[in-house]
Scaffold this motif. Structure first.
Motif, PDB file in Angstrom:
ATOM      1  N   ILE A 144       0.858  -1.185   0.000  1.00  0.00           N
ATOM      2  CA  ILE A 144       0.000   0.000   0.000  1.00  0.00           C
ATOM      3  C   ILE A 144       0.894   1.235   0.000  1.00  0.00           C
ATOM      4  CG2 ILE A 144      -1.697   1.318   1.304  1.00  0.00           C
ATOM      5  CD1 ILE A 144      -2.630  -1.319   2.509  1.00  0.00           C
ATOM      6  N   VAL A 145       0.657   2.132  -0.911  1.00  0.00           N
ATOM      7  CA  VAL A 145       1.417   3.373  -0.979  1.00  0.00           C
ATOM      8  C   VAL A 145       0.573   4.469  -0.347  1.00  0.00           C
ATOM      9  CG1 VAL A 145       2.498   5.069  -2.494  1.00  0.00           C
ATOM     10  CG2 VAL A 145       2.592   2.635  -3.069  1.00  0.00           C
ATOM     11  N   LEU A 146       1.113   5.088   0.690  1.00  0.00           N
ATOM     12  CA  LEU A 146       0.407   6.165   1.372  1.00  0.00           C
ATOM     13  C   LEU A 146       1.042   7.501   1.028  1.00  0.00           C
ATOM     14  CD1 LEU A 146       0.077   4.546   4.907  1.00  0.00           C
ATOM     15  CD2 LEU A 146      -1.711   4.754   3.184  1.00  0.00           C
ATOM     16  N   THR A 147       0.221   8.516   0.879  1.00  0.00           N
ATOM     17  CA  THR A 147       0.702   9.874   0.678  1.00  0.00           C
ATOM     18  C   THR A 147       0.550  10.613   1.995  1.00  0.00           C
ATOM     19  OG1 THR A 147      -0.010   9.815  -1.627  1.00  0.00           O
ATOM     20  CG2 THR A 147       0.406  11.982  -0.676  1.00  0.00           C
ATOM     21  N   TRP A 148       1.677  10.875   2.648  1.00  0.00           N
ATOM     22  CA  TRP A 148       1.678  11.525   3.955  1.00  0.00           C
ATOM     23  C   TRP A 148       1.681  13.036   3.792  1.00  0.00           C
ATOM     24  CZ3 TRP A 148       0.913   8.732   8.264  1.00  0.00           C
ATOM     25  CH2 TRP A 148       1.110   7.361   8.184  1.00  0.00           C
ATOM     26  N   VAL A 149       0.886  13.725   4.627  1.00  0.00           N
ATOM     27  CA  VAL A 149       0.774  15.181   4.596  1.00  0.00           C
ATOM     28  C   VAL A 149       1.076  15.713   5.983  1.00  0.00           C
ATOM     29  CG1 VAL A 149      -0.782  17.109   4.145  1.00  0.00           C
ATOM     30  CG2 VAL A 149      -1.002  15.010   2.816  1.00  0.00           C
ATOM     31  N   ILE A 192      -7.682   6.520   8.551  1.00  0.00           N
ATOM     32  CA  ILE A 192      -6.687   7.587   8.540  1.00  0.00           C
ATOM     33  C   ILE A 192      -5.482   7.068   9.309  1.00  0.00           C
ATOM     34  CG2 ILE A 192      -6.180   9.966   9.253  1.00  0.00           C
ATOM     35  CD1 ILE A 192      -8.418   9.812   7.184  1.00  0.00           C
ATOM     36  N   ARG A 193      -4.293   7.275   8.782  1.00  0.00           N
ATOM     37  CA  ARG A 193      -3.059   6.881   9.458  1.00  0.00           C
ATOM     38  C   ARG A 193      -2.385   8.142   9.991  1.00  0.00           C
ATOM     39  NH1 ARG A 193      -1.698   1.680   6.857  1.00  0.00           N
ATOM     40  NH2 ARG A 193      -3.689   1.040   6.007  1.00  0.00           N
ATOM     41  N   ILE A 194      -1.809   8.061  11.185  1.00  0.00           N
ATOM     42  CA  ILE A 194      -1.166   9.205  11.829  1.00  0.00           C
ATOM     43  C   ILE A 194       0.214   8.758  12.290  1.00  0.00           C
ATOM     44  CG2 ILE A 194      -1.362  10.933  13.669  1.00  0.00           C
ATOM     45  CD1 ILE A 194      -4.410   9.916  13.794  1.00  0.00           C
ATOM     46  N   GLU A 196       2.108  13.802  10.837  1.00  0.00           N
ATOM     47  CA  GLU A 196       1.716  13.607   9.451  1.00  0.00           C
ATOM     48  C   GLU A 196       0.531  12.663   9.396  1.00  0.00           C
ATOM     49  OE1 GLU A 196       5.858  14.064   7.004  1.00  0.00           O
ATOM     50  OE2 GLU A 196       5.494  12.123   7.963  1.00  0.00           O
ATOM     51  N   VAL A 197      -0.345  12.880   8.439  1.00  0.00           N
ATOM     52  CA  VAL A 197      -1.508  12.014   8.272  1.00  0.00           C
ATOM     53  C   VAL A 197      -1.587  11.533   6.822  1.00  0.00           C
ATOM     54  CG1 VAL A 197      -2.832  13.110  10.120  1.00  0.00           C
ATOM     55  CG2 VAL A 197      -3.079  13.935   7.801  1.00  0.00           C
ATOM     56  N   ALA A 198      -2.214  10.373   6.646  1.00  0.00           N
ATOM     57  CA  ALA A 198      -2.435   9.823   5.306  1.00  0.00           C
ATOM     58  C   ALA A 198      -3.786   9.127   5.296  1.00  0.00           C
ATOM     59  CB  ALA A 198      -1.329   8.833   4.938  1.00  0.00           C
ATOM     60  N   ILE A 199      -4.486   9.247   4.191  1.00  0.00           N
ATOM     61  CA  ILE A 199      -5.756   8.535   4.001  1.00  0.00           C
ATOM     62  C   ILE A 199      -5.423   7.215   3.325  1.00  0.00           C
ATOM     63  CG2 ILE A 199      -7.992   8.565   2.851  1.00  0.00           C
ATOM     64  CD1 ILE A 199      -7.833  11.652   2.979  1.00  0.00           C
ATOM     65  N   VAL A 228      -6.938   5.185  12.657  1.00  0.00           N
ATOM     66  CA  VAL A 228      -8.266   5.478  13.196  1.00  0.00           C
ATOM     67  C   VAL A 228      -9.275   5.492  12.052  1.00  0.00           C
ATOM     68  CG1 VAL A 228      -7.383   6.808  15.164  1.00  0.00           C
ATOM     69  CG2 VAL A 228      -7.956   7.992  13.055  1.00  0.00           C
ATOM     70  N   SER A 229     -10.539   5.309  12.387  1.00  0.00           N
ATOM     71  CA  SER A 229     -11.599   5.346  11.375  1.00  0.00           C
ATOM     72  C   SER A 229     -11.852   6.791  10.936  1.00  0.00           C
ATOM     73  CB  SER A 229     -12.894   4.765  11.955  1.00  0.00           C
ATOM     74  OG  SER A 229     -13.414   5.640  12.945  1.00  0.00           O
ATOM     75  N   HIS A 230     -12.493   6.936   9.787  1.00  0.00           N
ATOM     76  CA  HIS A 230     -12.878   8.270   9.314  1.00  0.00           C
ATOM     77  C   HIS A 230     -13.788   8.945  10.337  1.00  0.00           C
ATOM     78  CE1 HIS A 230     -11.498   8.646   5.057  1.00  0.00           C
ATOM     79  NE2 HIS A 230     -11.314   7.349   5.221  1.00  0.00           N
ATOM     80  N   THR A 231     -14.663   8.173  10.963  1.00  0.00           N
ATOM     81  CA  THR A 231     -15.585   8.723  11.960  1.00  0.00           C
ATOM     82  C   THR A 231     -14.822   9.273  13.162  1.00  0.00           C
ATOM     83  OG1 THR A 231     -17.262   7.140  11.267  1.00  0.00           O
ATOM     84  CG2 THR A 231     -17.582   8.182  13.410  1.00  0.00           C
ATOM     85  N   ALA A 232     -13.847   8.506  13.651  1.00  0.00           N
ATOM     86  CA  ALA A 232     -13.046   8.956  14.799  1.00  0.00           C
ATOM     87  C   ALA A 232     -12.228  10.193  14.437  1.00  0.00           C
ATOM     88  CB  ALA A 232     -12.140   7.833  15.281  1.00  0.00           C
ATOM     89  N   TRP A 233     -11.651  10.209  13.246  1.00  0.00           N
ATOM     90  CA  TRP A 233     -10.844  11.358  12.817  1.00  0.00           C
ATOM     91  C   TRP A 233     -11.720  12.607  12.693  1.00  0.00           C
ATOM     92  CZ3 TRP A 233      -6.124  12.838  13.005  1.00  0.00           C
ATOM     93  CH2 TRP A 233      -5.641  13.858  12.198  1.00  0.00           C
ATOM     94  N   SER A 234     -12.890  12.447  12.133  1.00  0.00           N
ATOM     95  CA  SER A 234     -13.821  13.564  11.993  1.00  0.00           C
ATOM     96  C   SER A 234     -14.234  14.107  13.361  1.00  0.00           C
ATOM     97  CB  SER A 234     -15.036  13.083  11.220  1.00  0.00           C
ATOM     98  OG  SER A 234     -15.652  14.119  10.563  1.00  0.00           O
ATOM     99  N   ALA A 235     -14.518  13.210  14.300  1.00  0.00           N
ATOM    100  CA  ALA A 235     -14.886  13.631  15.658  1.00  0.00           C
ATOM    101  C   ALA A 235     -13.732  14.377  16.314  1.00  0.00           C
ATOM    102  CB  ALA A 235     -15.283  12.420  16.496  1.00  0.00           C
ATOM    103  N   PHE A 236     -12.499  13.901  16.111  1.00  0.00           N
ATOM    104  CA  PHE A 236     -11.323  14.571  16.658  1.00  0.00           C
ATOM    105  C   PHE A 236     -11.195  15.980  16.097  1.00  0.00           C
ATOM    106  CE2 PHE A 236      -6.828  15.638  15.935  1.00  0.00           C
ATOM    107  CZ  PHE A 236      -6.414  15.805  17.253  1.00  0.00           C
ATOM    108  N   LEU A 237     -11.301  16.115  14.787  1.00  0.00           N
ATOM    109  CA  LEU A 237     -11.165  17.433  14.154  1.00  0.00           C
ATOM    110  C   LEU A 237     -12.268  18.387  14.600  1.00  0.00           C
ATOM    111  CD1 LEU A 237     -10.146  16.487  10.510  1.00  0.00           C
ATOM    112  CD2 LEU A 237      -8.676  17.292  12.365  1.00  0.00           C
TER     113      LEU A 237
END
Length: 62
Positions: free
Chosen positions: A4-9, A33-35, A23-26, A48-57
């Motif tokens: 799996i190739v991840l693009t880290w931001v 989401i990877r952190i 850094e995070v990557a989808i 973490v799941s998209h739901t958890a990441w959204s709640a965090f943000l």
């Protein structure tokens, strides 16, 4: 098995020359989401799941 190739931001809260960055990557294959710590790019990361990441943000002060 294909790797799996991840693009880290880098976090927008990190300065351009800062060494302490998050850094995070989808994940392209799962809804996660990877952190990671930018200083340890080959080390472990948190997933973490998209739901958890959204709640965090949405929980951070504006």
């Amino acid at each position: 098995m294909t790797a799996i190739v991840l693009t880290w931001v880098k976090s927008s809260y990190s300065g351009a020359d800062e060494a302490d960055c998050v850094e995070v990557a989808i994940s392209p294959t799962t809804p996660t989401i990877r952190i990671r710590d930018s200083k340890n790019q080959t080390g472990p990361h948190v997933t973490v799941s998209h739901t958890a990441w959204s709640a965090f943000l949405n929980s951070r002060p504006v």
